[in-house]
Design a protein around this motif. Sequence first.
Motif, PDB file in Angstrom:
ATOM      1  N   ALA A 137       9.571   9.398 -16.770  1.00  0.00           N
ATOM      2  CA  ALA A 137       9.107   8.438 -17.840  1.00  0.00           C
ATOM      3  C   ALA A 137       8.207   7.493 -17.139  1.00  0.00           C
ATOM      4  N   VAL A 138       7.093   6.992 -18.012  1.00  0.00           N
ATOM      5  CA  VAL A 138       6.382   5.768 -17.561  1.00  0.00           C
ATOM      6  C   VAL A 138       7.385   4.622 -17.191  1.00  0.00           C
ATOM      7  N   THR A 139       8.223   4.439 -18.115  1.00  0.00           N
ATOM      8  CA  THR A 139       9.388   3.046 -17.817  1.00  0.00           C
ATOM      9  C   THR A 139      10.148   3.460 -16.538  1.00  0.00           C
ATOM     10  N   ALA A 140      10.603   4.521 -16.313  1.00  0.00           N
ATOM     11  CA  ALA A 140      11.010   4.942 -15.175  1.00  0.00           C
ATOM     12  C   ALA A 140      10.295   4.641 -13.862  1.00  0.00           C
ATOM     13  N   PHE A 141       8.925   5.247 -14.058  1.00  0.00           N
ATOM     14  CA  PHE A 141       8.018   5.063 -12.938  1.00  0.00           C
ATOM     15  C   PHE A 141       7.577   3.567 -12.518  1.00  0.00           C
ATOM     16  N   GLY A 142       7.793   2.661 -13.839  1.00  0.00           N
ATOM     17  CA  GLY A 142       7.372   1.255 -13.744  1.00  0.00           C
ATOM     18  C   GLY A 142       8.545   0.526 -12.786  1.00  0.00           C
ATOM     19  N   GLU A 143       9.739   0.974 -13.044  1.00  0.00           N
ATOM     20  CA  GLU A 143      10.921   0.505 -12.470  1.00  0.00           C
ATOM     21  C   GLU A 143      10.874   0.921 -10.946  1.00  0.00           C
TER      22      GLU A 143
ATOM     23  N   ARG B  17     -10.061   1.579  -2.884  1.00  0.00           N
ATOM     24  CA  ARG B  17      -9.649   0.189  -2.679  1.00  0.00           C
ATOM     25  C   ARG B  17      -8.180   0.018  -2.310  1.00  0.00           C
ATOM     26  N   GLN B  18      -8.061  -0.923  -1.297  1.00  0.00           N
ATOM     27  CA  GLN B  18      -6.381  -1.088  -0.769  1.00  0.00           C
ATOM     28  C   GLN B  18      -5.980  -2.360  -1.278  1.00  0.00           C
ATOM     29  N   PHE B  19      -4.428  -2.228  -1.729  1.00  0.00           N
ATOM     30  CA  PHE B  19      -3.845  -3.204  -2.115  1.00  0.00           C
ATOM     31  C   PHE B  19      -2.545  -3.472  -1.391  1.00  0.00           C
ATOM     32  N   THR B  20      -2.060  -4.694  -1.243  1.00  0.00           N
ATOM     33  CA  THR B  20      -0.729  -4.816  -0.427  1.00  0.00           C
ATOM     34  C   THR B  20       0.379  -5.427  -1.512  1.00  0.00           C
ATOM     35  N   THR B  21      -0.188  -5.638  -2.719  1.00  0.00           N
ATOM     36  CA  THR B  21       0.807  -6.477  -3.785  1.00  0.00           C
ATOM     37  C   THR B  21       0.406  -5.466  -4.965  1.00  0.00           C
ATOM     38  N   LEU B  22       1.339  -5.597  -5.854  1.00  0.00           N
ATOM     39  CA  LEU B  22       0.995  -5.013  -7.399  1.00  0.00           C
ATOM     40  C   LEU B  22       0.495  -5.810  -8.268  1.00  0.00           C
ATOM     41  N   ASP B  23       0.084  -7.206  -7.822  1.00  0.00           N
ATOM     42  CA  ASP B  23      -0.357  -7.953  -8.839  1.00  0.00           C
ATOM     43  C   ASP B  23      -1.654  -7.713  -9.770  1.00  0.00           C
ATOM     44  N   ALA B  24      -2.895  -7.197  -8.890  1.00  0.00           N
ATOM     45  CA  ALA B  24      -3.820  -6.814  -9.547  1.00  0.00           C
ATOM     46  C   ALA B  24      -4.159  -5.361 -10.005  1.00  0.00           C
ATOM     47  N   VAL B  25      -3.030  -4.374  -9.547  1.00  0.00           N
ATOM     48  CA  VAL B  25      -3.369  -3.201  -9.821  1.00  0.00           C
ATOM     49  C   VAL B  25      -2.276  -2.436 -10.536  1.00  0.00           C
ATOM     50  N   ARG B  26      -1.125  -3.003 -10.902  1.00  0.00           N
ATOM     51  CA  ARG B  26      -0.022  -2.375 -11.370  1.00  0.00           C
ATOM     52  C   ARG B  26      -0.543  -1.691 -12.625  1.00  0.00           C
ATOM     53  N   GLY B  27      -1.409  -2.252 -13.647  1.00  0.00           N
ATOM     54  CA  GLY B  27      -1.763  -1.553 -14.850  1.00  0.00           C
ATOM     55  C   GLY B  27      -2.297  -0.238 -14.641  1.00  0.00           C
ATOM     56  N   ASP B  28      -3.469  -0.331 -13.710  1.00  0.00           N
ATOM     57  CA  ASP B  28      -4.324   0.889 -13.297  1.00  0.00           C
ATOM     58  C   ASP B  28      -3.180   1.946 -12.783  1.00  0.00           C
ATOM     59  N   LEU B  29      -2.120   1.766 -12.125  1.00  0.00           N
ATOM     60  CA  LEU B  29      -1.402   2.431 -11.453  1.00  0.00           C
ATOM     61  C   LEU B  29      -0.572   3.315 -12.596  1.00  0.00           C
ATOM     62  N   LEU B  30      -0.038   2.611 -13.708  1.00  0.00           N
ATOM     63  CA  LEU B  30       0.708   3.128 -14.802  1.00  0.00           C
ATOM     64  C   LEU B  30      -0.328   3.821 -15.571  1.00  0.00           C
ATOM     65  N   ASP B  31      -1.499   3.494 -15.721  1.00  0.00           N
ATOM     66  CA  ASP B  31      -2.552   4.363 -16.664  1.00  0.00           C
ATOM     67  C   ASP B  31      -2.817   5.527 -16.099  1.00  0.00           C
ATOM     68  N   VAL B  32      -2.991   5.510 -14.392  1.00  0.00           N
ATOM     69  CA  VAL B  32      -3.212   6.877 -14.042  1.00  0.00           C
ATOM     70  C   VAL B  32      -2.101   7.764 -13.891  1.00  0.00           C
TER      71      VAL B  32
ATOM     72  N   VAL C 173      -3.394   2.661  -2.119  1.00  0.00           N
ATOM     73  CA  VAL C 173      -4.876   2.889  -2.309  1.00  0.00           C
ATOM     74  C   VAL C 173      -5.311   3.400  -3.454  1.00  0.00           C
ATOM     75  N   LEU C 174      -6.251   2.987  -4.304  1.00  0.00           N
ATOM     76  CA  LEU C 174      -6.819   3.615  -5.647  1.00  0.00           C
ATOM     77  C   LEU C 174      -8.222   4.089  -5.331  1.00  0.00           C
ATOM     78  N   ALA C 175      -8.424   5.122  -5.914  1.00  0.00           N
ATOM     79  CA  ALA C 175      -9.759   5.493  -6.183  1.00  0.00           C
ATOM     80  C   ALA C 175     -10.479   5.283  -7.357  1.00  0.00           C
ATOM     81  N   TYR C 176     -11.577   4.531  -7.414  1.00  0.00           N
ATOM     82  CA  TYR C 176     -12.215   4.203  -8.903  1.00  0.00           C
ATOM     83  C   TYR C 176     -13.566   4.686  -8.876  1.00  0.00           C
TER      84      TYR C 176
END
Length: 180
Positions: A40-46, A10-25, A60-63
């Motif tokens: 650190a996860v907080t540094a990555f999130g920033e 799945r392709q995304f051009t904003t973080l709105d729907a996918v930020r949580g999945d990115l942080l989890d992976v 692009v995320l793989a599900y």
Amino acid sequence: MTTAPALELRQFTTLDAVRGDLLDVYAEVRAPLLHLPNYAVTAFGERLDRHGEESGFVAVLAYAGQYPVGYAYGNRIEHGDRYWQRTSPTPANQYTQRPALAIKEIGVRPSWRKTGTARRIHDALLTATSDEAYVTLMVNEAAGDGKVHALYRSWGYEDIGHSQPSPASPLLTVMVRPTH
């Protein structure tokens, strides 16, 4: 390498729907390094939030079903971008004179490694952009006993210099290859 299981990219051009999945992976992918400030996860999130606001952001995320197993994301960078300014020695004009895609992160959960998932995500990210002649990324050569660096070389990347994007970051090798 084993055969890759069925995945949906799945392709995304904003973080709105996918930020949580990115942080989890990310948290699982970088688990051995999370004690280091730069990882650190907080540094990555920033960093992720900053990158998500930059020009030409694409992820692009793989599900596997609804379970995210890997990701890659990047941005379009222009001539004079801080990415190129931090690279030493100064990259050749052939790489910097036109827009390029800078892959900021690639990660695949450990249980999905050696299945071709990283390459599929990478290639889908390159397909998601069309104007950039080159793609660049940075790798910590010491990570994984050099296996990641060797993997990127096998995908056609070549070393062009080094960069330390932040004081907390290790010295990284800057690599580049044609986009298509």
